[in-house]
Design a protein around this motif. Structure first.
Motif, PDB file in Angstrom:
ATOM      1  N   VAL A 126       0.869  -1.174   0.000  1.00 18.28           N
ATOM      2  CA  VAL A 126       0.000   0.000   0.000  1.00 18.28           C
ATOM      3  C   VAL A 126       0.902   1.218   0.000  1.00 18.28           C
ATOM      4  CG1 VAL A 126      -1.768   1.301   1.239  1.00 18.28           C
ATOM      5  CG2 VAL A 126      -1.832  -1.216   1.227  1.00 18.28           C
ATOM      6  N   TYR A 127       0.660   2.123  -0.916  1.00 16.64           N
ATOM      7  CA  TYR A 127       1.482   3.326  -1.053  1.00 16.64           C
ATOM      8  C   TYR A 127       0.721   4.525  -0.485  1.00 16.64           C
ATOM      9  CZ  TYR A 127       4.917   0.892  -3.864  1.00 16.64           C
ATOM     10  OH  TYR A 127       5.912   0.034  -4.282  1.00 16.64           O
ATOM     11  N   TYR A 128       1.423   5.268   0.361  1.00 23.34           N
ATOM     12  CA  TYR A 128       0.818   6.403   1.048  1.00 23.34           C
ATOM     13  C   TYR A 128       1.492   7.709   0.625  1.00 23.34           C
ATOM     14  CZ  TYR A 128      -1.048   2.883   4.240  1.00 23.34           C
ATOM     15  OH  TYR A 128      -1.699   1.804   4.784  1.00 23.34           O
ATOM     16  N   CYS A 129       0.686   8.702   0.357  1.00 23.63           N
ATOM     17  CA  CYS A 129       1.160  10.061   0.115  1.00 23.63           C
ATOM     18  C   CYS A 129       1.254  10.775   1.463  1.00 23.63           C
ATOM     19  CB  CYS A 129       0.169  10.774  -0.790  1.00 23.63           C
ATOM     20  SG  CYS A 129       0.538  12.510  -1.098  1.00 23.63           S
ATOM     21  N   VAL A 130       2.317  11.548   1.648  1.00 23.64           N
ATOM     22  CA  VAL A 130       2.534  12.226   2.926  1.00 23.64           C
ATOM     23  C   VAL A 130       2.958  13.669   2.695  1.00 23.64           C
ATOM     24  CG1 VAL A 130       3.143  10.115   4.169  1.00 23.64           C
ATOM     25  CG2 VAL A 130       4.930  11.407   2.993  1.00 23.64           C
ATOM     26  N   ALA A 131       2.737  14.484   3.716  1.00 20.57           N
ATOM     27  CA  ALA A 131       3.109  15.897   3.635  1.00 20.57           C
ATOM     28  C   ALA A 131       3.669  16.364   4.971  1.00 20.57           C
ATOM     29  CB  ALA A 131       1.902  16.746   3.258  1.00 20.57           C
TER      30      ALA A 131
END
Length: 125
Positions: free
Chosen positions: A93-98
């Motif tokens: 599972v690929y997560y976008c982060v900031a």
């Protein structure tokens, strides 16, 4: 509130490509360092890539260098992850982060303020 919404995941054969997108809202996008993490079943979350607010600085985990490319479009509040030469080991599972941290390369998950819900990438052999 801040929202990061990933898209573009799916099932692909080994050697194939996918492009993930992350649409951000609720934050001043151009002021944030963006990144991607991934987590496979039974494994710890793993840093994939990060990009500075301007797009001028990019950093990748060793196994992704040369295969993955992170980019951003500040006019569209969107971050991308182009993944080429995919391998079954990239299944996760690929997560976008900031993060609001700027001026430094941020690779630890605890340094990121916001996370998307994740998108599944499955690479078949």
């Amino acid at each position: 509130q801040v929202q990061l919404v990933e898209s573009g995941g799916g099932l692909v054969q080994a050697g194939g490509s996918l492009r993930l997108s992350c649409a951000a809202s609720g934050l001043t996008f151009s002021g944030y360092t963006m990144g991607w993490f991934r987590q496979a079943p039974g494994k710890e979350r793993e840093f994939v890539a990060t990009i500075s607010w301007s797009g001028g600085t990019k950093s990748y985990a060793g196994s992704m260098k040369g295969r993955f490319t992170i980019s951003r479009d500040n006019a569209k509040n969107t971050t991308y992850l182009q993944m080429n030469s995919l391998e079954p080991e990239d299944t996760a599972v690929y997560y976008c982060v900031a993060t609001s941290k700027t001026g430094v390369v941020v690779t630890h998950w605890s340094s990121y303020d916001y996370w998307g819900q994740g998108t599944q990438v499955t690479v078949s052999s």
